[in-house]
Each structure stands twice: as C-alpha cells, then as structure tokens.
Enzyme design. Structure first.
Site, PDB file in Angstrom:
ATOM      1  N   ARG A 143    -110.823 -85.903 -49.166  1.00  0.00           N
ATOM      2  CA  ARG A 143    -109.911 -85.223 -50.088  1.00  0.00           C
ATOM      3  C   ARG A 143    -108.477 -85.179 -49.543  1.00  0.00           C
ATOM      4  NH1 ARG A 143    -111.850 -82.768 -54.739  1.00  0.00           N
ATOM      5  NH2 ARG A 143    -109.647 -82.295 -55.146  1.00  0.00           N
TER       6      ARG A 143
ATOM      7  N   ARG B  82    -108.843 -80.806 -60.758  1.00  0.00           N
ATOM      8  CA  ARG B  82    -109.075 -80.931 -59.315  1.00  0.00           C
ATOM      9  C   ARG B  82    -108.258 -79.863 -58.592  1.00  0.00           C
ATOM     10  NH1 ARG B  82    -113.030 -84.957 -58.156  1.00  0.00           N
ATOM     11  NH2 ARG B  82    -112.922 -86.446 -59.873  1.00  0.00           N
TER      12      ARG B  82
ATOM     13  N   ASP C 226     -99.928 -72.486 -55.892  1.00  0.00           N
ATOM     14  CA  ASP C 226     -99.795 -72.313 -54.436  1.00  0.00           C
ATOM     15  C   ASP C 226    -101.078 -72.865 -53.816  1.00  0.00           C
ATOM     16  OD1 ASP C 226    -100.570 -68.725 -54.239  1.00  0.00           O
ATOM     17  OD2 ASP C 226    -101.786 -70.454 -54.823  1.00  0.00           O
ATOM     18  N   ALA C 227    -101.333 -72.552 -52.559  1.00  0.00           N
ATOM     19  CA  ALA C 227    -102.453 -73.201 -51.855  1.00  0.00           C
ATOM     20  C   ALA C 227    -103.816 -72.707 -52.333  1.00  0.00           C
ATOM     21  CB  ALA C 227    -102.325 -72.970 -50.354  1.00  0.00           C
ATOM     22  N   GLY C 228    -103.820 -71.596 -53.112  1.00  0.00           N
ATOM     23  CA  GLY C 228    -105.111 -71.069 -53.577  1.00  0.00           C
ATOM     24  C   GLY C 228    -105.562 -71.719 -54.875  1.00  0.00           C
TER      25      GLY C 228
ATOM     26  N   ASN D 284     -99.219 -74.690 -63.418  1.00  0.00           N
ATOM     27  CA  ASN D 284    -100.584 -74.896 -63.927  1.00  0.00           C
ATOM     28  C   ASN D 284    -100.814 -73.959 -65.102  1.00  0.00           C
ATOM     29  OD1 ASN D 284    -103.334 -75.842 -63.950  1.00  0.00           O
ATOM     30  ND2 ASN D 284    -103.926 -73.884 -63.042  1.00  0.00           N
ATOM     31  N   THR D 285    -101.668 -74.373 -66.009  1.00  0.00           N
ATOM     32  CA  THR D 285    -102.057 -73.515 -67.111  1.00  0.00           C
ATOM     33  C   THR D 285    -103.557 -73.264 -67.006  1.00  0.00           C
ATOM     34  OG1 THR D 285    -102.183 -73.286 -69.506  1.00  0.00           O
ATOM     35  CG2 THR D 285    -102.270 -75.535 -68.659  1.00  0.00           C
ATOM     36  N   HIS D 286    -103.944 -71.994 -67.215  1.00  0.00           N
ATOM     37  CA  HIS D 286    -105.355 -71.605 -67.046  1.00  0.00           C
ATOM     38  C   HIS D 286    -105.792 -70.830 -68.291  1.00  0.00           C
ATOM     39  CE1 HIS D 286    -109.013 -70.526 -64.910  1.00  0.00           C
ATOM     40  NE2 HIS D 286    -108.831 -69.281 -65.303  1.00  0.00           N
TER      41      HIS D 286
ATOM     42  N   LEU E 102    -105.796 -78.989 -55.775  1.00  0.00           N
ATOM     43  CA  LEU E 102    -104.819 -79.741 -54.991  1.00  0.00           C
ATOM     44  C   LEU E 102    -104.684 -79.091 -53.614  1.00  0.00           C
ATOM     45  CD1 LEU E 102    -102.273 -80.165 -57.883  1.00  0.00           C
ATOM     46  CD2 LEU E 102    -103.460 -82.046 -56.708  1.00  0.00           C
TER      47      LEU E 102
HETATM   48  C1  GRF Z   1    -106.973 -76.284 -71.107  1.00  0.00           C
HETATM   49  O1  GRF Z   1    -107.416 -75.084 -71.731  1.00  0.00           O
HETATM   50  C2  GRF Z   1    -106.686 -76.029 -69.648  1.00  0.00           C
HETATM   51  O2  GRF Z   1    -106.150 -74.760 -69.373  1.00  0.00           O
HETATM   52  C3  GRF Z   1    -108.084 -76.096 -69.084  1.00  0.00           C
HETATM   53  O3  GRF Z   1    -108.722 -77.150 -69.773  1.00  0.00           O
HETATM   54  C4  GRF Z   1    -108.078 -77.309 -71.034  1.00  0.00           C
HETATM   55  C5  GRF Z   1    -107.521 -78.710 -71.062  1.00  0.00           C
HETATM   56  O4  GRF Z   1    -107.703 -79.196 -72.323  1.00  0.00           O
HETATM   57  N1  GRF Z   1    -108.046 -76.345 -67.662  1.00  0.00           N
HETATM   58  P1  GRF Z   1    -107.077 -80.655 -72.695  1.00  0.00           P
HETATM   59  O5  GRF Z   1    -107.670 -81.660 -71.750  1.00  0.00           O
HETATM   60  O6  GRF Z   1    -105.588 -80.551 -72.505  1.00  0.00           O
HETATM   61  O7  GRF Z   1    -107.462 -80.861 -74.133  1.00  0.00           O
END
Ligand code: GRF
Length: 196
Positions: free
Chosen positions: A63, A89, A139-141, A105-107, A91
């Site tokens: 990795r 993944r 960040d690193a987490g 990042n979006t979660h 990072l």
């Molecule tokens: C998003 O909701 C993202 O936050 C999550 O997986 C989804 C990605 O969907 N990690 P897509 O591949 O952009 O359709």
C-alpha cells in the site's frame, strides 16, 4: 483553480462537479483518477473531455508503494484541490502529506457519527431519524479531518440503504460542489478569506 477528482465507482458525485456552472469559471477539472480501471466514473470524465488515469493497488508490492505512485501521478497535474468523490480507498501518509490542507472528501453521514465504508447502512441500523453528509479536509485518519460543511437528511420509515443513500447523494452533490467553489474562490482571493 485546478481540481483533480478521485473516484472508485459510478461517479454520480463526480458528474455533479462536471455539470456545475462553476466548472470552467471558478475551477476546472484537470483530471479524474481511479483505483480501478473501467469504472463508470472514468467514462463520465472521458465524455466530458477530461483526462483520466488509473493507479491500481494490485499493480504495487504494498500500500505505501501505491500511495507514493498515486501521489506522483496526481502531482503531475499540479492540482490546487484534490477531491475524493466516492473514492473507496484509505489514503496513507505519503499521499495525505503531499496534498495536506487541499484534499477534500465527502462522506454520506454526519461525521463523527458513522465513519467508514458503510456510513449509510450503519446510520439506518442504529435507527437515527436524521442523518446526512459531510464534506471535510482529509487528514491521516479515516473520515476524521476538519469538517468544512454538512447537510441533514431525514430518514423515512420505509427507507432501506439504497433509498436513503440516494436521498443523501442528492444533497451531497450540492454540498460538495458548493464547498469546492468556496475553496476555489478562497484560493483565488486569499486576501478575502474569512478566518475559519
Ligand atoms: C457517495 O455517497 C460518497 O460519499 C460515498 O459513495 C458515494 C459515491 O457515489 N463514499 P458515486 O460513485 O459518486 O455515485
């Protein structure tokens, strides 16, 4: 501002960035990278005339070697912002350090609740009535960096993981595009950046 997007799957989040009226104005998507060849996200980029690349973990001894190779490939495009849009993944330090403070990042959950790869499923299983999405600096987490913005999404009684995730993604696309444009504006006009 030069934006590089990393995605691992269908790329509907990436598509929202590609469709944004701010693209080509406040920022441009200079490349889309993936950890897997042939994912729909790469097709979406190609259709939008955006360069694509793949750096697959399977091609590297371990990795850290993958982290280093991905960081080198991303650096080639000299991005001002790196956006993880459904990038599945974790990072490691070689990448995180190379683009510290400018990787977003979006979660699909309201961090710090429900981090990790199954945030929607975990929120549903816990029985929350409200969940949502979070855009944060990497960040690193795992899903732990400074939170930049969040949006709430109500859970409906007949929701399953797919229906709830779809409803979250609708809000998430708006949230991410808004944050990318705001960061791009701040990078372009540092003198007008409000103290965080
Ligand atoms: C998003 O909701 C993202 O936050 C999550 O997986 C989804 C990605 O969907 N990690 P897509 O591949 O952009 O359709």
């Amino acid at each position: 501002v030069r934006v590089l997007v990393l995605a691992s799957g269908s790329g509907s989040t990436l598509q929202a960035l590609l469709d944004s009226p701010d693209r080509g104005v406040l920022w441009q998507v200079v490349a889309v990278g993936s950890d897997k060849p042939g994912v729909t996200a790469l097709d979406r980029a190609a259709r939008a005339g955006v360069e694509t690349f793949t750096v697959a973990p399977a091609d590297f001894a371990d990795r850290p070697a993958w982290d280093v190779a991905l960081a080198a490939e991303v650096a080639r495009y000299e991005p001002g912002l790196v956006v993880l849009a459904g990038f599945m993944r974790i990072l490691g330090a070689p990448f995180v350090d190379a683009f510290a403070g400018r990787t977003v990042n979006t979660h699909p959950a309201l961090l710090p609740s429900f981090p990790g790869a199954h945030g929607v499923r975990d929120a549903l299983a816990h029985g929350v009535k409200v969940t949502g999405c979070t855009v944060h600096l990497v960040d690193a987490g795992v899903d732990t960096g400074p939170i930049l913005d969040q949006a709430a999404v109500r859970v409906l009684p007949d929701d399953d993981e797919a229906s709830l995730h779809e409803r979250i993604k609708t809000v998430e696309r708006e949230l991410l595009t808004h944050v990318v444009s705001r960061l791009a504006h701040e990078l372009t006009h540092p003198e007008r950046t409000a103290p965080r």
